[in-house]
Write a protein that holds these residues in place. Structure first.
Motif, mmCIF file in Angstrom:
data_model
loop_
_atom_site.group_PDB
_atom_site.id
_atom_site.type_symbol
_atom_site.label_atom_id
_atom_site.label_comp_id
_atom_site.label_asym_id
_atom_site.label_seq_id
_atom_site.Cartn_x
_atom_site.Cartn_y
_atom_site.Cartn_z
ATOM 1 N N MET A 1 18.503 28.082 54.384
ATOM 2 C CA MET A 1 18.794 28.129 52.939
ATOM 3 C C MET A 1 17.874 29.107 52.217
ATOM 4 O O MET A 1 17.431 28.876 51.096
ATOM 5 N N ARG B 1 13.822 27.871 47.657
ATOM 6 C CA ARG B 1 13.977 26.413 47.658
ATOM 7 C C ARG B 1 14.532 25.889 46.339
ATOM 8 O O ARG B 1 15.060 24.777 46.286
ATOM 9 N N ASP B 2 14.389 26.663 45.297
ATOM 10 C CA ASP B 2 14.841 26.234 43.968
ATOM 11 C C ASP B 2 16.353 26.046 43.965
ATOM 12 O O ASP B 2 17.102 26.940 44.365
ATOM 13 N N GLU B 3 16.816 24.890 43.532
ATOM 14 C CA GLU B 3 18.250 24.611 43.517
ATOM 15 C C GLU B 3 18.958 25.286 42.346
ATOM 16 O O GLU B 3 20.179 25.341 42.307
ATOM 17 N N LYS B 4 18.190 25.784 41.390
ATOM 18 C CA LYS B 4 18.791 26.440 40.235
ATOM 19 C C LYS B 4 19.200 27.872 40.594
ATOM 20 O O LYS B 4 18.649 28.471 41.504
ATOM 21 N N ARG B 5 20.151 28.392 39.853
ATOM 22 C CA ARG B 5 20.570 29.782 40.047
ATOM 23 C C ARG B 5 19.415 30.690 39.667
ATOM 24 O O ARG B 5 18.872 30.597 38.569
ATOM 25 N N THR C 1 22.512 24.148 37.999
ATOM 26 C CA THR C 1 21.975 24.099 39.358
ATOM 27 C C THR C 1 22.925 24.735 40.353
ATOM 28 O O THR C 1 24.118 24.906 40.092
ATOM 29 N N SER C 2 22.349 25.098 41.512
ATOM 30 C CA SER C 2 23.030 25.671 42.682
ATOM 31 C C SER C 2 23.449 27.107 42.438
ATOM 32 O O SER C 2 23.837 27.492 41.354
#
Length: 265
Positions: A67, A178-182, A263-264
């Motif tokens: 990821m 690792r950050d789930e935010k765009r 997020t994502s």
């Protein structure tokens, strides 16, 4: 490339006129003849792990498995710069098309449009000497601050990153992926120190992936005479933090843009 969903990408070498132009430009910078230059370019490029090479694709697969790749989202917005000094503008346009656009139409935002979008982008100054890290940071804050928030409803957090050691750089990259935010990371580096040719200088492009096994980073290079490539982490550190920009007399580095309201990737 089809198996890796990279159909959006074409090597600069597929365009014979661009390949010839590359030779002429470097010949003009070095005072050598074109035949000698093409041989030298070939030697330089043989030492580079490009994104589309077998090793490059292997690293990309490894990065995706942990990821640590944003290429799936960045790739379809990728474009090469048009003006020779507008690498920062082209890079910001990719970021805008991913994070800032309101209607998300498929047409890519061109450099001239970015100058209209941002008052912080001084077209005359940039076309004369390019951008330094602080100017990239200021433009990012304007474009992805109130302007993008008003258009999309999503606020962004923009930071200038100048890690003071290789370990700190690894930590910065780890946190980024690792950050789930765009999020997007812009990179201001020196092409000569990155191993892309002694005839090139300062440059801006995107960080697209990090392969922990090879300890290398994928730079989604927007320059029209080079391809996206994997750079060892120590060489990335040398070509950014240890590289002093002659215009600002300060270190190069990174700008990170995080969409805090969604997020994502």
């Amino acid at each position: 490339l089809q198996d890796m969903n990279l159909l959006w990408f074409k090597s600069y070498k597929t365009n014979i006129e661009t390949l010839r132009e590359h030779g002429r430009v470097v010949a003009g910078r070095t005072g050598s003849n074109v035949a000698e230059v093409m041989e030298h370019i070939s030697s330089i490029e043989s030492k580079i792990v490009t994104m589309q090479s077998a090793e490059g694709l292997s690293r990309l697969t490894a990065a995706e498995s942990t990821m640590s790749s944003h290429l799936e989202n960045l790739g379809p917005r990728y474009r090469r710069q048009n003006h020779s000094r507008c690498c920062g503008v082209a890079t910001l346009a990719i970021a805008w098309d991913l994070l800032g656009k309101f209607n998300k139409e498929k047409l890519l935002t061109v450099e001239e449009e970015m100058f209209k979008i941002s008052k912080a982008l001084n077209e005359n100054a940039i076309k004369q000497r390019g951008m330094v890290l602080e100017e990239l940071f200021i433009a990012s804050k304007e474009i992805f601050g109130s302007l993008s928030h008003n258009l999309t409803g999503h606020p962004h957090h923009i930071t200038k990153e100048v890690p003071q050691s290789i370990e700190c750089l690894k930590e910065t990259l780890g946190n980024h992926f690792r950050d789930e935010k765009r999020s997007i990371m812009l990179c201001n580096y020196n092409m000569r120190l990155a191993g892309q040719g002694n005839w090139w200088g300062g440059h801006i492009s995107l960080i697209a992936a990090y392969d922990m096994m090879s300890d290398s980073v994928l730079i989604l290079d927007v320059w029209k005479y080079t391809d996206p490539f994997w750079i060892p982490i120590d060489k990335l550190f040398s070509s950014t933090i240890l590289s002093i920009d002659s215009d600002s007399q300060k270190s190069r580095g990174f700008v990170r843009i995080v969409q805090t309201g969604k997020t994502s990737m």
